[in-house]
Design a protein around this motif. Structure first.
Motif, PDB file in Angstrom:
ATOM      1  N   LYS A   1       0.860  -1.194   0.000  1.00  0.00           N
ATOM      2  CA  LYS A   1       0.000   0.000   0.000  1.00  0.00           C
ATOM      3  C   LYS A   1       0.890   1.235   0.000  1.00  0.00           C
ATOM      4  N   VAL A   2       0.457   2.248  -0.737  1.00  0.00           N
ATOM      5  CA  VAL A   2       1.256   3.468  -0.908  1.00  0.00           C
ATOM      6  C   VAL A   2       0.392   4.680  -0.551  1.00  0.00           C
ATOM      7  N   PRO A   3       0.904   5.573   0.311  1.00  0.00           N
ATOM      8  CA  PRO A   3       0.122   6.768   0.673  1.00  0.00           C
ATOM      9  C   PRO A   3       0.169   7.825  -0.436  1.00  0.00           C
ATOM     10  N   VAL A   4      -0.654   7.653  -1.446  1.00  0.00           N
ATOM     11  CA  VAL A   4      -0.644   8.551  -2.612  1.00  0.00           C
ATOM     12  C   VAL A   4      -1.263   9.913  -2.281  1.00  0.00           C
ATOM     13  N   ARG A   5      -2.231   9.915  -1.364  1.00  0.00           N
ATOM     14  CA  ARG A   5      -2.943  11.143  -0.967  1.00  0.00           C
ATOM     15  C   ARG A   5      -3.541  11.857  -2.188  1.00  0.00           C
ATOM     16  N   LEU A   6      -4.317  11.110  -2.921  1.00  0.00           N
ATOM     17  CA  LEU A   6      -4.941  11.633  -4.143  1.00  0.00           C
ATOM     18  C   LEU A   6      -5.866  12.816  -3.843  1.00  0.00           C
ATOM     19  N   GLY A   7      -6.459  12.810  -2.663  1.00  0.00           N
ATOM     20  CA  GLY A   7      -7.411  13.878  -2.310  1.00  0.00           C
ATOM     21  C   GLY A   7      -6.773  15.113  -1.725  1.00  0.00           C
ATOM     22  N   GLN A   8      -5.480  15.035  -1.425  1.00  0.00           N
ATOM     23  CA  GLN A   8      -4.820  16.150  -0.741  1.00  0.00           C
ATOM     24  C   GLN A   8      -4.853  17.419  -1.589  1.00  0.00           C
ATOM     25  N   GLY A   9      -5.313  18.498  -0.987  1.00  0.00           N
ATOM     26  CA  GLY A   9      -5.326  19.798  -1.658  1.00  0.00           C
ATOM     27  C   GLY A   9      -6.439  19.978  -2.674  1.00  0.00           C
ATOM     28  N   GLY A  10      -7.192  18.918  -2.971  1.00  0.00           N
ATOM     29  CA  GLY A  10      -8.205  19.060  -4.006  1.00  0.00           C
ATOM     30  C   GLY A  10      -9.574  18.516  -3.660  1.00  0.00           C
ATOM     31  N   ILE A  11      -9.654  17.729  -2.578  1.00  0.00           N
ATOM     32  CA  ILE A  11     -10.913  17.034  -2.318  1.00  0.00           C
ATOM     33  C   ILE A  11     -12.068  17.995  -2.028  1.00  0.00           C
ATOM     34  N   SER A  12     -11.744  19.093  -1.338  1.00  0.00           N
ATOM     35  CA  SER A  12     -12.829  19.993  -0.943  1.00  0.00           C
ATOM     36  C   SER A  12     -13.321  20.879  -2.090  1.00  0.00           C
TER      37      SER A  12
ATOM     38  N   ILE B   1      -8.656  16.803  -8.798  1.00  0.00           N
ATOM     39  CA  ILE B   1      -7.370  16.198  -8.451  1.00  0.00           C
ATOM     40  C   ILE B   1      -6.282  17.207  -8.818  1.00  0.00           C
ATOM     41  N   THR B   2      -5.426  17.562  -7.875  1.00  0.00           N
ATOM     42  CA  THR B   2      -4.378  18.553  -8.157  1.00  0.00           C
ATOM     43  C   THR B   2      -3.299  17.919  -9.048  1.00  0.00           C
ATOM     44  N   PRO B   3      -2.546  18.734  -9.790  1.00  0.00           N
ATOM     45  CA  PRO B   3      -1.467  18.185 -10.628  1.00  0.00           C
ATOM     46  C   PRO B   3      -0.451  17.375  -9.811  1.00  0.00           C
ATOM     47  N   GLU B   4      -0.153  17.846  -8.581  1.00  0.00           N
ATOM     48  CA  GLU B   4       0.817  17.139  -7.732  1.00  0.00           C
ATOM     49  C   GLU B   4       0.282  15.754  -7.347  1.00  0.00           C
ATOM     50  N   ALA B   5      -0.994  15.705  -6.977  1.00  0.00           N
ATOM     51  CA  ALA B   5      -1.607  14.427  -6.581  1.00  0.00           C
ATOM     52  C   ALA B   5      -1.667  13.477  -7.779  1.00  0.00           C
ATOM     53  N   SER B   6      -1.976  14.033  -8.938  1.00  0.00           N
ATOM     54  CA  SER B   6      -2.044  13.230 -10.164  1.00  0.00           C
ATOM     55  C   SER B   6      -0.679  12.622 -10.473  1.00  0.00           C
ATOM     56  N   GLU B   7       0.372  13.409 -10.313  1.00  0.00           N
ATOM     57  CA  GLU B   7       1.728  12.915 -10.602  1.00  0.00           C
ATOM     58  C   GLU B   7       2.132  11.815  -9.613  1.00  0.00           C
ATOM     59  N   ARG B   8       1.781  12.000  -8.326  1.00  0.00           N
ATOM     60  CA  ARG B   8       2.076  10.956  -7.322  1.00  0.00           C
ATOM     61  C   ARG B   8       1.356   9.658  -7.690  1.00  0.00           C
ATOM     62  N   ALA B   9       0.109   9.795  -8.130  1.00  0.00           N
ATOM     63  CA  ALA B   9      -0.699   8.618  -8.496  1.00  0.00           C
ATOM     64  C   ALA B   9      -0.095   7.904  -9.703  1.00  0.00           C
ATOM     65  N   LEU B  10       0.251   8.675 -10.728  1.00  0.00           N
ATOM     66  CA  LEU B  10       0.799   8.080 -11.954  1.00  0.00           C
ATOM     67  C   LEU B  10       2.136   7.391 -11.680  1.00  0.00           C
ATOM     68  N   LYS B  11       2.962   8.017 -10.858  1.00  0.00           N
ATOM     69  CA  LYS B  11       4.258   7.422 -10.506  1.00  0.00           C
ATOM     70  C   LYS B  11       4.036   6.083  -9.777  1.00  0.00           C
ATOM     71  N   THR B  12       3.082   6.073  -8.843  1.00  0.00           N
ATOM     72  CA  THR B  12       2.771   4.850  -8.095  1.00  0.00           C
ATOM     73  C   THR B  12       2.261   3.756  -9.030  1.00  0.00           C
ATOM     74  N   LEU B  13       1.363   4.138  -9.947  1.00  0.00           N
ATOM     75  CA  LEU B  13       0.776   3.145 -10.864  1.00  0.00           C
ATOM     76  C   LEU B  13       1.789   2.634 -11.878  1.00  0.00           C
ATOM     77  N   ARG B  14       2.737   3.484 -12.268  1.00  0.00           N
ATOM     78  CA  ARG B  14       3.813   2.992 -13.151  1.00  0.00           C
ATOM     79  C   ARG B  14       4.634   1.931 -12.410  1.00  0.00           C
ATOM     80  N   GLY B  15       4.865   2.171 -11.116  1.00  0.00           N
ATOM     81  CA  GLY B  15       5.573   1.188 -10.277  1.00  0.00           C
ATOM     82  C   GLY B  15       4.768  -0.098 -10.137  1.00  0.00           C
ATOM     83  N   PHE B  16       3.437   0.051  -9.935  1.00  0.00           N
ATOM     84  CA  PHE B  16       2.566  -1.134  -9.832  1.00  0.00           C
ATOM     85  C   PHE B  16       2.619  -1.945 -11.127  1.00  0.00           C
ATOM     86  N   ARG B  17       2.613  -1.237 -12.262  1.00  0.00           N
ATOM     87  CA  ARG B  17       2.648  -1.921 -13.574  1.00  0.00           C
ATOM     88  C   ARG B  17       3.888  -2.802 -13.690  1.00  0.00           C
ATOM     89  N   LYS B  18       5.037  -2.273 -13.256  1.00  0.00           N
ATOM     90  CA  LYS B  18       6.299  -3.039 -13.299  1.00  0.00           C
ATOM     91  C   LYS B  18       6.185  -4.328 -12.480  1.00  0.00           C
TER      92      LYS B  18
END
Length: 311
Positions: free
Chosen positions: A35-46, A50-67
């Protein structure tokens, strides 16, 4: 002929990956779990994006998951996105980016479907019996409540009242002030009226906490009693005595960020949100007069797996 499956749960706070192998008899062997603390909702949930920073964290995590998925040779990949993505104005673009970069096709599921899958996961863990239980799954974006027993669901609903949302609204100072605790409880009382009506009808006696916050509460409880067994492996089904929960709860309310982080068993990704989540657990126990807490470490992704195995 064995079949390798990868399951991804893209939560508002945490992304989970499970790679498992199923043999011809339907027997499961867990190959990999993280499990990875991506914090997709941080800064944007309210404000619903999805903020650009959260999106990048998510994509980086998912690229790692793909590997990892490719290393294990899992041919079937199921990825589920929940509250943050289904409510985000830029959710569709985010899903397209994921597919473009990782070839992972994400299913965005609604709250009712999320609750149903959580039920299957909890049932799979073996914590339910003939008694009527109230399952509570506290995510970062939403909280699912399911009234059920081991045989059927009587009532279910997803509420957009997750710990990240509650934090944005009520975490005004640290340690959390008494007025913020009272304000959160009053807010839950108002927002959970349909649950209150359903509880009056079906009369559950047990609270079943599903993964996340509840796993961490169990970890903290075990280590408080010098029991290190959960460090080696987390059981699918566990129990948490109500009085032990309250010992931890009052401790969480008294402490600030750094003091909470020092509690054995605390995870850094939950250190603040767990305060708001624990207040919600306290509210549910008191309001609905529940006498027992059981914990399922299985939730959404295990529910998807259970459903796949039935086919």
């Amino acid at each position: 002929m064995t079949n390798r499956l990868a399951l991804i749960d893209m939560g508002t706070n945490t992304f989970h990956l499970l790679v498992t192998e199923v043999d011809e008899q339907g027997q499961l062997t867990e190959l990999y779990k993280t499990k990875v603390p991506v914090r997709l909702g941080q800064g944007g949930i309210s404000n619903g994006a999805i903020t650009p920073e959260a999106s990048e964290r998510a994509l980086k995590t998912l690229r790692g998951f793909r590997k990892i998925i490719d290393e294990f040779g899992a041919k079937t990949v199921r990825a589920m996105a929940t509250s943050m993505v289904r409510n985000a104005s830029n959710g569709d673009d985010f899903i397209k980016d994921i597919f473009k970069q990782t070839d992972i096709q994400v299913e965005v599921i609604d709250g009712a479907r999320e609750a149903e899958l959580i039920y299957y996961g909890v049932r799979f863990a073996g914590v339910l019996d003939e008694q009527t239980a109230l399952i509570m799954d506290i995510g970062g974006g939403s909280v699912e409540f399911i009234l059920c027993n081991q045989n059927e669901i009587f009532w279910k609903q997803s509420f957009e009242l997750g710990a990240q949302r509650l934090m944005d609204q009520f975490f005004t100072a640290d340690p959390i002030p008494a007025e913020s605790i009272a304000a959160e409880k009053a807010y839950l009382d108002e927002r959970l009226q349909s649950l209150t009506e359903a509880v009056a009808k079906y009369k559950p006696t047990i609270l079943v906490g599903s993964s996340g916050t509840f796993d961490t509460l169990c970890d903290m409880d075990a280590l408080r009693k010098s029991d290190t067994s959960r460090q080696q492996s987390i059981p699918a089904a566990a129990a948490l005595a109500v009085e032990d929960y309250y010992t931890i709860h009052h401790d969480l309310l008294r402490k600030n960020h750094d003091e909470r982080l020092a509690i054995p068993g605390m995870l850094e990704m939950r250190v603040d949100m767990i305060v708001l989540a624990s207040i919600a657990v306290d509210f549910v126990l008191q309001k609905y007069k529940l006498q027992e807490i059981r914990v399922s470490s299985y939730a959404l992704k295990e529910g998807v797996l259970y459903e796949m195995l039935q086919k």
